[in-house]
Write an enzyme that holds these catalytic residues in place. Structure first.
Site, mmCIF file in Angstrom:
data_model
loop_
_atom_site.group_PDB
_atom_site.id
_atom_site.type_symbol
_atom_site.label_atom_id
_atom_site.label_comp_id
_atom_site.label_asym_id
_atom_site.label_seq_id
_atom_site.Cartn_x
_atom_site.Cartn_y
_atom_site.Cartn_z
ATOM 1 N N TYR A 111 0.857 -1.205 0.000
ATOM 2 C CA TYR A 111 0.000 0.000 0.000
ATOM 3 C C TYR A 111 0.886 1.246 0.000
ATOM 4 O O TYR A 111 0.499 2.310 -0.499
ATOM 5 C CB TYR A 111 -0.962 -0.030 1.193
ATOM 6 C CG TYR A 111 -2.186 0.841 1.009
ATOM 7 C CD1 TYR A 111 -3.164 0.510 0.069
ATOM 8 C CD2 TYR A 111 -2.380 1.990 1.777
ATOM 9 C CE1 TYR A 111 -4.289 1.301 -0.105
ATOM 10 C CE2 TYR A 111 -3.505 2.782 1.615
ATOM 11 C CZ TYR A 111 -4.457 2.432 0.675
ATOM 12 O OH TYR A 111 -5.569 3.230 0.514
ATOM 13 N N LYS A 147 -3.452 8.332 3.072
ATOM 14 C CA LYS A 147 -4.645 8.086 3.902
ATOM 15 C C LYS A 147 -4.459 8.679 5.298
ATOM 16 O O LYS A 147 -5.429 9.152 5.913
ATOM 17 C CB LYS A 147 -4.967 6.591 3.988
ATOM 18 C CG LYS A 147 -5.527 5.993 2.690
ATOM 19 C CD LYS A 147 -6.824 6.660 2.248
ATOM 20 C CE LYS A 147 -7.522 5.864 1.155
ATOM 21 N NZ LYS A 147 -8.623 6.656 0.514
HETATM 22 P P1 NAD Z 1 -12.973 3.025 -7.526
HETATM 23 O O1 NAD Z 1 -11.869 2.843 -8.502
HETATM 24 O O2 NAD Z 1 -14.286 2.508 -7.903
HETATM 25 O O3 NAD Z 1 -13.084 4.543 -7.098
HETATM 26 C C1 NAD Z 1 -11.981 5.414 -7.060
HETATM 27 C C2 NAD Z 1 -12.463 6.708 -7.671
HETATM 28 O O4 NAD Z 1 -11.431 7.693 -7.644
HETATM 29 C C3 NAD Z 1 -12.883 6.551 -9.134
HETATM 30 O O5 NAD Z 1 -14.213 6.952 -9.287
HETATM 31 C C4 NAD Z 1 -11.959 7.482 -9.879
HETATM 32 O O6 NAD Z 1 -12.587 8.102 -10.980
HETATM 33 C C5 NAD Z 1 -11.636 8.479 -8.777
HETATM 34 N N1 NAD Z 1 -10.449 9.290 -9.087
HETATM 35 C C6 NAD Z 1 -9.151 8.904 -9.193
HETATM 36 N N2 NAD Z 1 -8.387 9.936 -9.570
HETATM 37 C C7 NAD Z 1 -9.221 11.009 -9.698
HETATM 38 C C8 NAD Z 1 -9.048 12.366 -10.074
HETATM 39 N N3 NAD Z 1 -7.843 12.869 -10.412
HETATM 40 N N4 NAD Z 1 -10.127 13.186 -10.098
HETATM 41 C C9 NAD Z 1 -11.346 12.713 -9.762
HETATM 42 N N5 NAD Z 1 -11.583 11.442 -9.418
HETATM 43 C C10 NAD Z 1 -10.532 10.589 -9.377
HETATM 44 O O7 NAD Z 1 -12.449 2.332 -6.171
HETATM 45 P P2 NAD Z 1 -13.077 2.328 -4.700
HETATM 46 O O8 NAD Z 1 -12.447 1.143 -4.054
HETATM 47 O O9 NAD Z 1 -14.534 2.469 -4.749
HETATM 48 O O10 NAD Z 1 -12.396 3.612 -4.024
HETATM 49 C C11 NAD Z 1 -13.155 4.641 -3.407
HETATM 50 C C12 NAD Z 1 -12.501 5.077 -2.114
HETATM 51 O O11 NAD Z 1 -12.544 4.031 -1.172
HETATM 52 C C13 NAD Z 1 -11.026 5.472 -2.239
HETATM 53 O O12 NAD Z 1 -10.752 6.568 -1.407
HETATM 54 C C14 NAD Z 1 -10.323 4.237 -1.713
HETATM 55 O O13 NAD Z 1 -9.046 4.548 -1.236
HETATM 56 C C15 NAD Z 1 -11.274 3.864 -0.595
HETATM 57 N N6 NAD Z 1 -11.146 2.506 -0.078
HETATM 58 C C16 NAD Z 1 -11.214 1.437 -0.909
HETATM 59 C C17 NAD Z 1 -11.102 0.142 -0.375
HETATM 60 C C18 NAD Z 1 -11.122 -1.077 -1.276
HETATM 61 O O14 NAD Z 1 -10.667 -2.129 -0.852
HETATM 62 N N7 NAD Z 1 -11.673 -0.995 -2.471
HETATM 63 C C19 NAD Z 1 -10.936 -0.030 1.012
HETATM 64 C C20 NAD Z 1 -10.888 1.105 1.832
HETATM 65 C C21 NAD Z 1 -11.000 2.373 1.282
HETATM 66 O O1 0WE Z 2 -7.376 2.606 -1.443
HETATM 67 C C1 0WE Z 2 -7.370 1.574 -2.064
HETATM 68 C C2 0WE Z 2 -7.030 1.591 -3.538
HETATM 69 C C3 0WE Z 2 -6.014 2.652 -3.833
HETATM 70 C C4 0WE Z 2 -5.455 2.721 -5.227
HETATM 71 C C5 0WE Z 2 -5.529 1.708 -6.168
HETATM 72 C C6 0WE Z 2 -4.937 1.884 -7.413
HETATM 73 C C7 0WE Z 2 -4.940 0.824 -8.475
HETATM 74 C C8 0WE Z 2 -4.701 1.352 -9.859
HETATM 75 C C9 0WE Z 2 -4.773 3.860 -5.530
HETATM 76 N N1 0WE Z 2 -4.179 4.054 -6.735
HETATM 77 C C10 0WE Z 2 -4.258 3.084 -7.665
HETATM 78 N N2 0WE Z 2 -3.617 3.307 -8.858
HETATM 79 C C11 0WE Z 2 -3.725 2.484 -9.916
HETATM 80 O O2 0WE Z 2 -3.087 2.686 -10.970
HETATM 81 N N3 0WE Z 2 -7.630 0.402 -1.416
HETATM 82 C C12 0WE Z 2 -7.811 0.423 0.021
HETATM 83 C C13 0WE Z 2 -7.644 -0.928 -2.066
HETATM 84 C C14 0WE Z 2 -6.285 -1.507 -1.926
HETATM 85 O O3 0WE Z 2 -5.267 -1.103 -2.723
HETATM 86 C C15 0WE Z 2 -4.119 -1.741 -2.295
HETATM 87 C C16 0WE Z 2 -4.417 -2.562 -1.206
HETATM 88 C C17 0WE Z 2 -5.808 -2.393 -0.959
HETATM 89 C C18 0WE Z 2 -6.603 -3.043 0.126
HETATM 90 C C19 0WE Z 2 -2.822 -1.654 -2.790
HETATM 91 C C20 0WE Z 2 -1.814 -2.418 -2.200
HETATM 92 C C21 0WE Z 2 -2.103 -3.203 -1.111
HETATM 93 C C22 0WE Z 2 -3.397 -3.294 -0.603
#
Ligand code: NAD
Ligand code: 0WE
Length: 265
Positions: free
Chosen positions: A159, A166
């Site tokens: 991460y 974060k």
């Molecule tokens: P997702 O890819 O569906 O959503 C990420 C969003 O970020 C997308 O809609 C993308 O368009 C937007 N984004 C990225 N760069 C951008 C920019 N320059 N301008 C505007 N929008 C931008 O993935 P998700 O998992 O739904 O992520 C949503 C949130 O939840 C994030 O903050 C992520 O860190 C957090 N999160 C995700 C997880 C997981 O496991 N998926 C766990 C905990 C927290």
């Molecule tokens: O916040 C996230 C996702 C964050 C994320 C994911 C990507 C994938 C594609 C941010 N930037 C990018 N850029 C890309 O090009 N999570 C909490 C999901 C997540 O992401 C990880 C995790 C977990 C959980 C990345 C490494 C290890 C664990």
């Protein structure tokens, strides 16, 4: 009548039906909120449009917003102001680091540019959106909600710089909560467990991570975007009127564990 009836919500962060922001939109619509959306770029517009239509929302309320652009952020609220007299809820569900930052060792992968981009998009954008939304949100029992991940305070392999971003986001939630509380705005965050969204699908070893979560979680499973959406609806509704600056974990309990043994060991 739903517990968000009459609430006007702006949701930032829908990229697909699997997005956490889509789970939030689903719960908000079910509870009677009106929803406007932003989309990051033209490529994603049609997906957001379909979600808005499916949820019975006004599909005119879709605005382009790359959060790295102050002009685009300002334009969202200028345009929204032509339709709504205020905003009750702002959802920040945005996170990004350049892909190569999320693989390999921390020291090896981190760069000044990777640090700047990840913090700009994943943390500063919350302050930028809150600042731009303030004129439409103040004085109306409003709520802001951000999405974080437990790697803000604990090390999760790969991460990397996103953990630092974060940590910054989580601190931003507290500073905003203290600053905007007197103006009638609550600011909270949900720390979600690992969910297979677009942002997660491309991550090496994501399956391993979900397997760990199933093993470590008191509930012995991962969480769904529906479960995150329901918690978000509560936190952004008047049911949570006494809660601000708080982090709510929706992770099946993974974060409480200090040590985990294999069940069959
Ligand atoms: P997702 O890819 O569906 O959503 C990420 C969003 O970020 C997308 O809609 C993308 O368009 C937007 N984004 C990225 N760069 C951008 C920019 N320059 N301008 C505007 N929008 C931008 O993935 P998700 O998992 O739904 O992520 C949503 C949130 O939840 C994030 O903050 C992520 O860190 C957090 N999160 C995700 C997880 C997981 O496991 N998926 C766990 C905990 C927290
Ligand atoms: O916040 C996230 C996702 C964050 C994320 C994911 C990507 C994938 C594609 C941010 N930037 C990018 N850029 C890309 O090009 N999570 C909490 C999901 C997540 O992401 C990880 C995790 C977990 C959980 C990345 C490494 C290890 C664990």
């Amino acid at each position: 009548m739903g517990f968000m009836a009459g609430k006007k919500a702006l949701i930032v962060g829908v990229a697909s039906d699997r997005s956490i922001a889509s789970g939030i939109a689903e719960a908000f619509a079910r509870e009677g909120a009106e929803i406007a959306f932003t989309y990051q770029n033209e490529k994603l517009k049609s997906r957001v449009e379909k979600l808005s239509a499916r949820l019975g929302q006004n599909t005119d309320l879709l605005f382009p917003c790359d959060v790295t652009s102050d002009d685009e952020i300002d334009a969202v609220f200028a345009e929204l102001g032509k339709h709504w007299d205020g905003v009750d809820v702002l959802i920040h569900s945005v996170g990004f680091a350049p892909r190569e930052q999320l693989a390999g060792g921390f020291t090896e992968s981190i760069t000044r540019e990777g640090y700047a981009i990840s913090h700009d998009i994943s943390a500063y954008s919350l302050a930028a959106l809150a600042k731009a939304a303030l004129p439409m949100m103040e004085g109306r029992d409003a709520a802001i909600l951000a999405l974080t991940y437990d790697a803000a305070t604990k090390v999760v392999p790969n991460y990397n710089v996103m953990g630092l971003a974060k940590a910054s986001l989580e601190s931003c939630v507290r500073f905003l909560a203290a600053d905007l509380g007197p103006k009638g705005i609550r600011v909270n965050q949900i720390s979600a467990g690992a969910v297979k969204t677009l942002a997660a699908a491309g991550i090496g070893g994501f399956r391993k991570m979900q397997n760990y979560a199933v093993k470590a979680a008191p509930l012995r499973r991962t969480v769904t975007i529906e479960e995150i959406g329901n918690a978000a609806a509560f936190l952004c509704s008047d049911l949570a009127s006494g809660i601000t600056g708080e982090t709510t974990f929706v992770d099946a309990g993974v974060n409480i564990m200090g040590m985990v043994f294999d069940d069959d060991e």
